[in-house]
Every structure is written in C-alpha cells, then in structure tokens.
Design an enzyme around this catalytic site. Structure first.
Site, PDB file in Angstrom:
ATOM      1  CE  LYS A 160      -3.681  -9.247  -2.209  1.00  0.00           C
ATOM      2  NZ  LYS A 160      -3.958  -7.865  -2.017  1.00  0.00           N
ATOM      3  N   PRO A 161      -3.284  -5.816  -6.035  1.00  0.00           N
ATOM      4  CG  PRO A 161      -4.850  -4.116  -6.414  1.00  0.00           C
ATOM      5  CD  PRO A 161      -4.515  -5.548  -6.779  1.00  0.00           C
ATOM      6  CB  ALA A 162      -2.016  -3.152  -0.698  1.00  0.00           C
TER       7      ALA A 162
ATOM      8  CD  GLU B  54      12.873  -4.803  -5.307  1.00  0.00           C
ATOM      9  OE1 GLU B  54      13.387  -4.292  -4.289  1.00  0.00           O
ATOM     10  OE2 GLU B  54      13.493  -4.977  -6.359  1.00  0.00           O
ATOM     11  CG  LEU B  55      11.399  -9.409   0.273  1.00  0.00           C
ATOM     12  CD1 LEU B  55      11.961 -10.726   0.775  1.00  0.00           C
ATOM     13  CD2 LEU B  55       9.917  -9.539  -0.018  1.00  0.00           C
TER      14      LEU B  55
ATOM     15  N   GLY C 273       6.755  -6.258  -0.611  1.00  0.00           N
ATOM     16  CA  GLY C 273       6.054  -6.244   0.664  1.00  0.00           C
ATOM     17  C   GLY C 273       6.983  -6.708   1.770  1.00  0.00           C
ATOM     18  CB  SER C 274       6.237  -7.877   5.152  1.00  0.00           C
ATOM     19  OG  SER C 274       5.360  -8.931   4.823  1.00  0.00           O
TER      20      SER C 274
ATOM     21  CD  GLU D 177      10.626  -2.418   6.696  1.00  0.00           C
ATOM     22  OE1 GLU D 177       9.859  -3.380   6.825  1.00  0.00           O
ATOM     23  OE2 GLU D 177      10.734  -1.767   5.663  1.00  0.00           O
TER      24      GLU D 177
ATOM     25  CB  CYS E  47      11.072  -0.575   1.406  1.00  0.00           C
ATOM     26  SG  CYS E  47      11.219   0.086  -0.257  1.00  0.00           S
TER      27      CYS E  47
ATOM     28  CD1 TRP F  50       0.013  -1.522   3.108  1.00  0.00           C
ATOM     29  CD2 TRP F  50       0.685   0.599   3.296  1.00  0.00           C
ATOM     30  NE1 TRP F  50       0.836  -1.443   4.207  1.00  0.00           N
ATOM     31  CE2 TRP F  50       1.266  -0.136   4.340  1.00  0.00           C
ATOM     32  CE3 TRP F  50       0.960   1.970   3.207  1.00  0.00           C
ATOM     33  CZ2 TRP F  50       2.115   0.429   5.281  1.00  0.00           C
ATOM     34  CZ3 TRP F  50       1.814   2.542   4.142  1.00  0.00           C
ATOM     35  CH2 TRP F  50       2.373   1.774   5.162  1.00  0.00           C
ATOM     36  CG  ASN F  51       5.129   1.315   0.801  1.00  0.00           C
ATOM     37  OD1 ASN F  51       4.839   0.596  -0.157  1.00  0.00           O
ATOM     38  ND2 ASN F  51       6.327   1.312   1.348  1.00  0.00           N
TER      39      ASN F  51
HETATM   40  P1  NAP Z   1       2.643  -7.066   3.361  1.00  0.00           P
HETATM   41  O1  NAP Z   1       1.776  -7.245   4.536  1.00  0.00           O
HETATM   42  O2  NAP Z   1       3.662  -8.082   3.064  1.00  0.00           O
HETATM   43  O3  NAP Z   1       1.625  -6.905   2.135  1.00  0.00           O
HETATM   44  C1  NAP Z   1       2.078  -6.713   0.822  1.00  0.00           C
HETATM   45  C2  NAP Z   1       1.124  -7.391  -0.147  1.00  0.00           C
HETATM   46  O4  NAP Z   1       1.103  -8.791   0.134  1.00  0.00           O
HETATM   47  C3  NAP Z   1      -0.315  -6.913  -0.040  1.00  0.00           C
HETATM   48  O5  NAP Z   1      -0.898  -6.938  -1.322  1.00  0.00           O
HETATM   49  C4  NAP Z   1      -0.946  -7.976   0.851  1.00  0.00           C
HETATM   50  O6  NAP Z   1      -2.329  -8.128   0.656  1.00  0.00           O
HETATM   51  C5  NAP Z   1      -0.219  -9.206   0.365  1.00  0.00           C
HETATM   52  N1  NAP Z   1      -0.219 -10.298   1.352  1.00  0.00           N
HETATM   53  C6  NAP Z   1      -0.408 -10.246   2.690  1.00  0.00           C
HETATM   54  N2  NAP Z   1      -0.323 -11.483   3.229  1.00  0.00           N
HETATM   55  C7  NAP Z   1      -0.070 -12.328   2.207  1.00  0.00           C
HETATM   56  C8  NAP Z   1       0.128 -13.724   2.117  1.00  0.00           C
HETATM   57  N3  NAP Z   1       0.101 -14.498   3.196  1.00  0.00           N
HETATM   58  N4  NAP Z   1       0.368 -14.263   0.904  1.00  0.00           N
HETATM   59  C9  NAP Z   1       0.429 -13.490  -0.195  1.00  0.00           C
HETATM   60  N5  NAP Z   1       0.236 -12.155  -0.179  1.00  0.00           N
HETATM   61  C10 NAP Z   1       0.003 -11.580   1.008  1.00  0.00           C
HETATM   62  O7  NAP Z   1       3.418  -5.689   3.410  1.00  0.00           O
HETATM   63  P2  NAP Z   1       2.838  -4.242   3.668  1.00  0.00           P
HETATM   64  O8  NAP Z   1       2.657  -4.060   5.115  1.00  0.00           O
HETATM   65  O9  NAP Z   1       1.670  -3.978   2.783  1.00  0.00           O
HETATM   66  O10 NAP Z   1       4.000  -3.311   3.100  1.00  0.00           O
HETATM   67  C11 NAP Z   1       5.051  -2.914   3.881  1.00  0.00           C
HETATM   68  C12 NAP Z   1       6.281  -3.759   3.629  1.00  0.00           C
HETATM   69  O11 NAP Z   1       6.632  -3.695   2.247  1.00  0.00           O
HETATM   70  C13 NAP Z   1       7.475  -3.244   4.371  1.00  0.00           C
HETATM   71  O12 NAP Z   1       8.198  -4.327   4.929  1.00  0.00           O
HETATM   72  C14 NAP Z   1       8.297  -2.554   3.303  1.00  0.00           C
HETATM   73  O13 NAP Z   1       9.664  -2.449   3.591  1.00  0.00           O
HETATM   74  C15 NAP Z   1       8.025  -3.419   2.134  1.00  0.00           C
HETATM   75  N6  NAP Z   1       8.310  -2.699   0.886  1.00  0.00           N
HETATM   76  C16 NAP Z   1       9.422  -3.056   0.185  1.00  0.00           C
HETATM   77  C17 NAP Z   1       9.738  -2.359  -0.970  1.00  0.00           C
HETATM   78  C18 NAP Z   1      10.959  -2.717  -1.774  1.00  0.00           C
HETATM   79  O14 NAP Z   1      11.054  -2.278  -2.899  1.00  0.00           O
HETATM   80  N7  NAP Z   1      11.878  -3.496  -1.238  1.00  0.00           N
HETATM   81  C19 NAP Z   1       8.920  -1.307  -1.411  1.00  0.00           C
HETATM   82  C20 NAP Z   1       7.800  -0.982  -0.659  1.00  0.00           C
HETATM   83  C21 NAP Z   1       7.504  -1.691   0.496  1.00  0.00           C
HETATM   84  P3  NAP Z   1      -3.402  -7.387   1.599  1.00  0.00           P
HETATM   85  O15 NAP Z   1      -3.185  -5.946   1.402  1.00  0.00           O
HETATM   86  O16 NAP Z   1      -4.692  -7.878   1.042  1.00  0.00           O
HETATM   87  O17 NAP Z   1      -3.124  -7.836   3.000  1.00  0.00           O
END
Ligand code: NAP
Length: 482
Positions: A179-181, A254-255, A232-233, A385, A288, A155-156
């Site tokens: 699949k977007p957030a 990209e975590l 994502g995470s 983080e 991130c 979502w960020n």
């Molecule tokens: P997240 O909880 O991992 O969610 C990211 C995406 O994954 C969302 O679309 C989410 O769907 C989905 N998701 C959640 N649980 C899942 C599962 N069990 N299986 C498959 N998909 C799943 O992360 P976030 O809190 O949205 O984003 C923050 C994180 O992203 C931070 O750790 C940040 O550092 C990282 N990030 C990294 C980068 C990079 O380029 N390295 C860039 C931006 C952000 P829902 O929304 O439906 O839950």
C-alpha cells in the site's frame, strides 16, 4: 502522451488484474508544485485487500518453489526495467512528490541498486550445520521465505522505500501486498506494472491504493500475512506493532528520526558544510535521516554558520522539473504549518533567524530554506522531526556534553559527526545511541549497509545481508540415530 504517463496506472493491481475500487470511488492525486490534479486512484478498502492477500497466498507455493536462478533472473530483469525507464519514472515521481528531477533520478537508480543487491543476496540465503552436543546427532539450520508480506510506505521516497521491501521479499520467495502513500501512489503502482512487464506470475506483486485504515486493517487481521513491513511515522508504526500481536506477525519498522549533526573544532570545515547541506536540505528536509539538530563546537561555530548561510542562500527553490532547482515544495500545506510552528516556538525561546524564515514568494507549499542560530534543547525542534527546510544550529563546548545532548531523544535513526580525531570517531560510535552514524559523511544510505534505527526509530534493517534475513524464517532440523 508523455512517457511518464505510460506508467501512471489509475487502478490497483490485485492477482494480476488492474481494478477499480468495489465502491467505484476514486481519490485525486495532485502535483504539490502546481496544485494541479494529475490523475485519480481507486479508493480501495478491506474487500479488495483481502482479495489481494488471497491472490498472494495462492501464488506463494509456486513462487517460493521457483528455481533460485529463475527468481534471480526475474530480479535482474526488474533492475533493467527500472533503469531502462529511469527518465519516465523519475519525472512521474517529481510530478507527484515535488522533489527535484535529479534527486528523483537518483531515487530510481538506488531502487534499482537494491533490486540488484538482493538478486545477489538471494544466492547467499545460507543455513548452517551446527556441531551437536552428543554423538549420533546432526543439527541443520535452514532458511525459508516467511510467506505473504504486507507493506505500507510513505510519500517522501515513494519508489525507493518500496524497493527496499519488494526486492528482498521477491529475493526470498515471498509474494507482496503493498500500500503506497495516497499522496504519491503512482510510483508504487509502477512496481506492479514493472513486475508484470518482466514476467512475475500473477498474484506475486499486488498493489492496493485507498483507505490506509481499511487496507492496513485487512493486512493486520489476515493470518496469511506473515510479515508486516512499514516505513512511516512512529505513531502509526506503534499502532501496527500492537495490531501485529493478534496473529504474531514478523515486523520491520522504519520510523521517524531526529538526527544530530555534530561538527567538532577539528573538523574539515568545508566538508562539514557540504555534508550539512546534503543531510539537511535533500528532499527539502523531508527525509527520516535529515539533520534535525546541528551541533557546532564553540571554536568553529561562527565560521561554520557563515558558510552554511552562504550555501543555503545559494539553493534554488522551484518546481522540481525546472533545470537548476534544488529545493522543491513541501508535500502539503500541513507540512508548511508544522515548520512554521517549530520556527515560532524556537524564536519565542531565543533563536535568531539568520536566513529565510518565511513562506516562499512562489506561494503554495514552497518554504524558504532557513537557518536559525541559538537553538537549545528546550525548543520543540530539538524533540520533534522538523521535516522541512529549517536548519537549527546549537552551540556546544565538550564532547561529553554533545553526546549527551545528541542522545536526548526518543529517536535513534541516523546521526552524523565531523572530526579529524580517529579516537573520537570510535568514542562516538560507542556513545551515540543511533542505528547509523556518518563520520565525515552526510549521505550514508547505501545498498550494502543495514539501514535502520534503534529506540523508537524502528525494528529490523533494510539493505545489507540483514535486509534479506528479515524476509526469511529459520528452521532447525534435528537428525538423530546416525
Ligand atoms: P505516515 O503518516 O505514518 O504514513 C505512512 C504510510 O502509512 C502511508 O502509506 C499512510 O497512508 C499509512 N498510514 C497512515 N495512517 C495509517 C494507519 N492508521 N494505519 C496504517 N497505515 C497508515 O507517515 P508519513 O507522514 O507519510 O511519512 C513521514 C514519516 O515517515 C516520518 O516520520 C519519517 O521519518 C518516516 N520515514 C521513515 C523512514 C525510515 O526509513 N526510517 C523513511 C522515510 C520516512 P496514507 O498515505 O493513505 O495516509
């Protein structure tokens, strides 16, 4: 209807059709600045995702065989569509995510730049002819689209995180199932609407909203999905890497990050403060690549803190749509709780709050931009983080000491250092175990460069020439008997 609402699609895009969930269920989407419900999206699951994958697979042969310049022409049109609608798309992004409008405008613009960059790179997806070891033989190395790509984004940066995936996939000739957030779906759905408007064939860009587990489960199980790209995470990324083994998919991850921001005594102080403000407080600290740990050498420490605090106190917190606001809300109340926990832990272990430190008087998910000094490696904020507007300042003495402290993390995404010593800049490049290093710069994301992490921050690169390579597979042809 306001312009931004034209792009608010309350349906998933599957094979060129805009659909609701099979179950008829929907999910509400709220504006984090006001708490107001701004619309709904379908709560799709595996069945709708499988249909999207089938549509993408059916589109693959035709799309990958499209003449290169037609494919490039579509990307040019997509770029223009983004920029022609920049105001409306940015407003929608701010309303669903909360970031200040100026940052949202920048996000749409950099997304468009990625599209243009990959339109250019599509023309350079070159193979090679390699000298053979024996006479009468030729070795050709050729590049081909990997196939259907599954994408999951956070979502960020709800628009540009998809730009860095959709643009290279389309440039390479790969159809997409994204699949977007759930918190910020409209900026993701807009990609399907824009692709439809500029003439992409049905089935090439599919966007499905709803249950992360079910949608991701269908993507991971499908043998037709040849690549998974996730931002994502780290926790979810690890799960997806494990699941990708069953069908041996190519993966890009990209975590999470935990960026050190190092300021040496010989740094340009004002430049360092300016860089720290961008690296720490952009997107209210929810990136991130945010500076998570600010290390300042003893000789410049007090002067740096004084200027950092003055700049932090000048930030204006509020609804991202209001003129002059530089800090929006955090995405949800859990994010506020995380910042508070990290702050309490730091205070309990000896850190001092120099400014901010509390929920903002605006209420909701607004938090005061905060600076703490006396941070140490045993605090939770040194390991995790922060993802919020909390800037911890650590004091250090020597270069060796700070490189060791900076590397003391499982993450390896971005890092930053301010110094006027060229030799030290090279030593940092060699010593810091991070995928990206900003020397005298707090803002390093750019389309020409390979964005990505090492260690538990990820696999693969987005942007640069590497960004296209990740959507291609390599074949080798041996021609013998010549
Ligand atoms: P997240 O909880 O991992 O969610 C990211 C995406 O994954 C969302 O679309 C989410 O769907 C989905 N998701 C959640 N649980 C899942 C599962 N069990 N299986 C498959 N998909 C799943 O992360 P976030 O809190 O949205 O984003 C923050 C994180 O992203 C931070 O750790 C940040 O550092 C990282 N990030 C990294 C980068 C990079 O380029 N390295 C860039 C931006 C952000 P829902 O929304 O439906 O839950």
């Amino acid at each position: 209807m306001a312009d931004w609402q034209i792009w608010k699609k309350e349906a998933a895009c599957v094979g060129g059709a805009w659909i609701g969930a099979d179950s008829g269920e929907s999910i509400e989407v709220t504006n984090p600045a006001t708490g107001e419900v701004i619309g709904t999206i379908p709560n799709c699951g595996d069945a709708e995702t499988i249909r999207a994958i089938d549509a993408a697979q059916a589109a693959f042969a035709g799309f990958s065989a499209m003449p290169l310049m037609e494919r490039v022409g579509l990307l040019w049109k997509l770029h223009d569509a983004l920029m022609d609608n920049q105001d409306a798309l940015a407003e929608m992004l701010t309303i669903e995510m909360g970031k200040p409008l100026a940052e949202a405008m920048g996000e749409i613009a950099i997304g468009a730049q990625y599209v243009r960059w990959f339109a250019e790179e599509a023309r350079r997806a070159k193979g090679e002819i390699v000298p053979a070891g024996v006479n009468g033989r030729r070795i050709l190395v050729t590049k081909h689209p990997v196939g259907v790509v599954g994408m999951i984004t956070p979502w960020n940066f709800p628009s540009s995180m998809l730009a860095r995936k959709i643009a290279p996939a389309l440039a390479a000739g790969c159809p997409v199932v994204a699949k977007p957030a759930t918190a910020t779906p409209y900026s993701g759905l807009a990609w399907a609407a824009l692709a439809e408007d500029v003439g992409y064939p049905a089935g090439v860009v599919n966007v499905v909203t709803g249950s992360a587990r079910k949608i991701a489960g269908a993507m991971m199980a499908a043998p037709e999905v040849r690549k998974i790209t996730f931002t994502g995470s780290t926790e979810v990324g690890k799960e997806l890497i494990r699941k990708s083994a069953d069908t041996v998919k190519k993966v890009s991850m990209e975590l999470g990050g935990n960026a050190p921001f190092i300021v040496f005594d010989d740094a340009d102080l004002d430049r360092a403060v300016e860089g720290a403000m961008i690296a720490k407080f952009r997107n209210s600290g929810q990136t991130c690549v945010c500076a998570n740990r600010i290390y300042v050498q003893a000789g410049i420490h007090d002067a740096f803190v004084e200027k950092l605090v003055a700049a932090t106190q000048a930030l204006r917190v509020g609804d991202g749509r209001e003129a002059g606001v530089t800090q929006g809300p955090l995405i949800d109340i859990d994010a506020v709780g995380t910042v508070e926990e990290l702050l309490d832990d730091a205070k309990g272990k000896g850190a001092s709050v120099v400014c901010g430190g509390s929920r903002h008087s605006l209420g909701g998910t607004f938090f005061e931009p905060t600076v703490v000094t006396g941070a140490t490696q045993n605090m939770a904020l040194a390991k995790e983080e922060i993802f919020g507007p909390l800037a911890p300042v650590f004091k250090f003495d020597t270069e060796e000491e700070v490189i060791s402290m900076a590397n003391d993390t499982v993450f390896g995404l971005a890092s930053y250092a301010y110094t006027s010593d060229l030799g030290r800049a090279f030593r940092l490049n060699e010593g810091l175990r991070f995928g990206m290093i900003g020397i005298n710069s707090g803002l390093i994301t750019t389309v020409e460069a390979p964005f990505g992490g090492v260690k538990e921050s990820g696999l693969g690169k987005e942007g640069g020439s590497q960004g296209l390579e990740d959507y291609l597979e390599t074949k080798y042809v041996c021609i013998d008997g010549i």
